[in-house]
Design a protein around this motif. Structure first.
Motif, mmCIF file in Angstrom:
data_model
loop_
_atom_site.group_PDB
_atom_site.id
_atom_site.type_symbol
_atom_site.label_atom_id
_atom_site.label_comp_id
_atom_site.label_asym_id
_atom_site.label_seq_id
_atom_site.Cartn_x
_atom_site.Cartn_y
_atom_site.Cartn_z
ATOM 1 N N UNK A 146 0.838 -1.209 0.000
ATOM 2 C CA UNK A 146 0.000 0.000 0.000
ATOM 3 C C UNK A 146 0.867 1.251 0.000
ATOM 4 N N UNK A 147 1.834 1.304 0.901
ATOM 5 C CA UNK A 147 2.679 2.494 1.040
ATOM 6 C C UNK A 147 3.636 2.683 -0.124
ATOM 7 N N UNK A 148 4.199 1.607 -0.622
ATOM 8 C CA UNK A 148 5.300 1.718 -1.575
ATOM 9 C C UNK A 148 4.925 1.486 -3.032
ATOM 10 N N UNK A 149 3.770 0.878 -3.263
ATOM 11 C CA UNK A 149 3.357 0.640 -4.653
ATOM 12 C C UNK A 149 2.070 1.412 -4.957
ATOM 13 N N UNK A 150 1.003 1.116 -4.230
ATOM 14 C CA UNK A 150 -0.278 1.750 -4.553
ATOM 15 C C UNK A 150 -0.218 3.268 -4.386
ATOM 16 N N UNK A 151 0.293 3.734 -3.254
ATOM 17 C CA UNK A 151 0.363 5.182 -3.039
ATOM 18 C C UNK A 151 1.355 5.843 -3.994
ATOM 19 N N UNK A 152 2.397 5.138 -4.371
ATOM 20 C CA UNK A 152 3.348 5.669 -5.359
ATOM 21 C C UNK A 152 2.658 5.844 -6.712
ATOM 22 N N UNK A 153 1.876 4.854 -7.111
ATOM 23 C CA UNK A 153 1.169 4.938 -8.391
ATOM 24 C C UNK A 153 0.113 6.047 -8.382
ATOM 25 N N UNK A 154 -0.414 6.362 -7.201
ATOM 26 C CA UNK A 154 -1.485 7.361 -7.091
ATOM 27 C C UNK A 154 -0.991 8.750 -6.701
ATOM 28 N N UNK A 155 0.288 8.902 -6.461
ATOM 29 C CA UNK A 155 0.851 10.161 -5.967
ATOM 30 C C UNK A 155 0.824 11.232 -7.065
ATOM 31 N N UNK A 156 -0.165 12.068 -7.032
ATOM 32 C CA UNK A 156 -0.363 13.063 -8.088
ATOM 33 C C UNK A 156 0.636 14.213 -8.045
ATOM 34 N N UNK A 157 1.520 14.233 -7.046
ATOM 35 C CA UNK A 157 2.551 15.273 -7.033
ATOM 36 C C UNK A 157 3.695 14.937 -7.993
ATOM 37 N N UNK A 158 3.696 13.724 -8.524
ATOM 38 C CA UNK A 158 4.676 13.321 -9.540
ATOM 39 C C UNK A 158 3.971 13.114 -10.875
ATOM 40 N N UNK A 159 4.742 13.150 -11.948
ATOM 41 C CA UNK A 159 4.159 12.881 -13.264
ATOM 42 C C UNK A 159 3.732 11.420 -13.316
ATOM 43 N N UNK A 160 2.752 11.099 -14.138
ATOM 44 C CA UNK A 160 2.337 9.699 -14.267
ATOM 45 C C UNK A 160 3.499 8.778 -14.680
ATOM 46 N N UNK A 161 4.386 9.272 -15.534
ATOM 47 C CA UNK A 161 5.525 8.464 -15.984
ATOM 48 C C UNK A 161 6.435 8.119 -14.800
ATOM 49 N N UNK A 162 6.694 9.113 -13.941
ATOM 50 C CA UNK A 162 7.534 8.879 -12.763
ATOM 51 C C UNK A 162 6.838 7.939 -11.785
ATOM 52 N N UNK A 163 5.550 8.128 -11.597
ATOM 53 C CA UNK A 163 4.790 7.252 -10.703
ATOM 54 C C UNK A 163 4.863 5.810 -11.171
ATOM 55 N N UNK A 164 4.697 5.601 -12.475
ATOM 56 C CA UNK A 164 4.767 4.252 -13.032
ATOM 57 C C UNK A 164 6.150 3.652 -12.799
ATOM 58 N N UNK A 165 7.187 4.395 -13.159
ATOM 59 C CA UNK A 165 8.555 3.884 -13.004
ATOM 60 C C UNK A 165 8.886 3.604 -11.541
ATOM 61 N N UNK A 166 8.505 4.510 -10.644
ATOM 62 C CA UNK A 166 8.773 4.307 -9.218
ATOM 63 C C UNK A 166 7.985 3.112 -8.673
ATOM 64 N N UNK A 167 6.733 2.972 -9.103
ATOM 65 C CA UNK A 167 5.930 1.823 -8.673
ATOM 66 C C UNK A 167 6.548 0.508 -9.114
#
Length: 189
Positions: free
Chosen positions: A67-88
């Protein structure tokens, strides 16, 4: 109360390793005790309901991490969607130790484990699908395709872990994550 000699997080990580390697049914109390460095009596003191409670604590621990490291990373709107995907996807690599670790879904999906954890497994899978659907939408992939991509992503991640383990080749997992990234980025409108 005496301070605990082994931290709870360390215990959960050790228990997780046994459950991932042996599955719910295959994990013996002796192996669980040895992995934690505790005696069986100490494990029962911490987990009065025995192996079930240990497995539930492991599942909850992993669920919170995801939840903390994947789901919230994918949903973190303070980053670009591309960054969220890569970080997730990077955090998925960490979760599965580059493809060396078995998924807890697989470990708890055998007969007894499934009867005990079926709803937890289902809820977790739904959240995986929802989170990847959201990142698809954030990448301007149409709703229907985002949902399809999300289900395919869950299947690809889980399947690649099994194949990587079976072939003893973690590059299968790495290639799968790279292909998932490319699929989402190519799917952008």
């Amino acid at each position: 109360m005496r301070p605990q000699k082994v931290l709870d997080k360390e215990i959960l990580i050790s228990l997780s390793k046994v459950f991932r390697d042996k599955g719910y049914e295959g994990a013996s109390l002796q192996e669980l005790a040895e992995a934690t460095g505790l005696k069986k009596a100490s494990l029962y003191h911490r987990f009065p309901k025995g192996k079930y409670e240990m497995a539930k604590a492991v599942f909850t621990h992993i669920d919170h991490w995801v939840e903390e490291n994947i789901f919230l990373t994918l949903k973190n709107e303070s980053n670009t969607p591309e960054k969220r995907l890569k970080d997730g996807l990077t955090n998925i690599k960490i979760l599965y130790d580059e493809g060396k670790e078995t998924c807890v879904f697989n470990s708890f999906s055998t007969q007894t484990g499934l009867s005990l954890f079926e709803q937890s497994i289902k809820n977790s899978m739904i959240e995986w699908i929802n989170s990847f659907t959201e990142i698809g939408l954030a990448l301007n992939i149409p709703s229907k395709e985002s949902k399809e991509y999300a289900l395919e992503t869950l299947i690809e991640i889980q399947g690649s872990l099994i194949v990587a383990k079976g072939l003893n080749d973690i590059s299968v997992f790495a290639k799968t994550l790279k292909n998932i990234e490319l699929k989402y980025l190519r799917g952008q409108l």
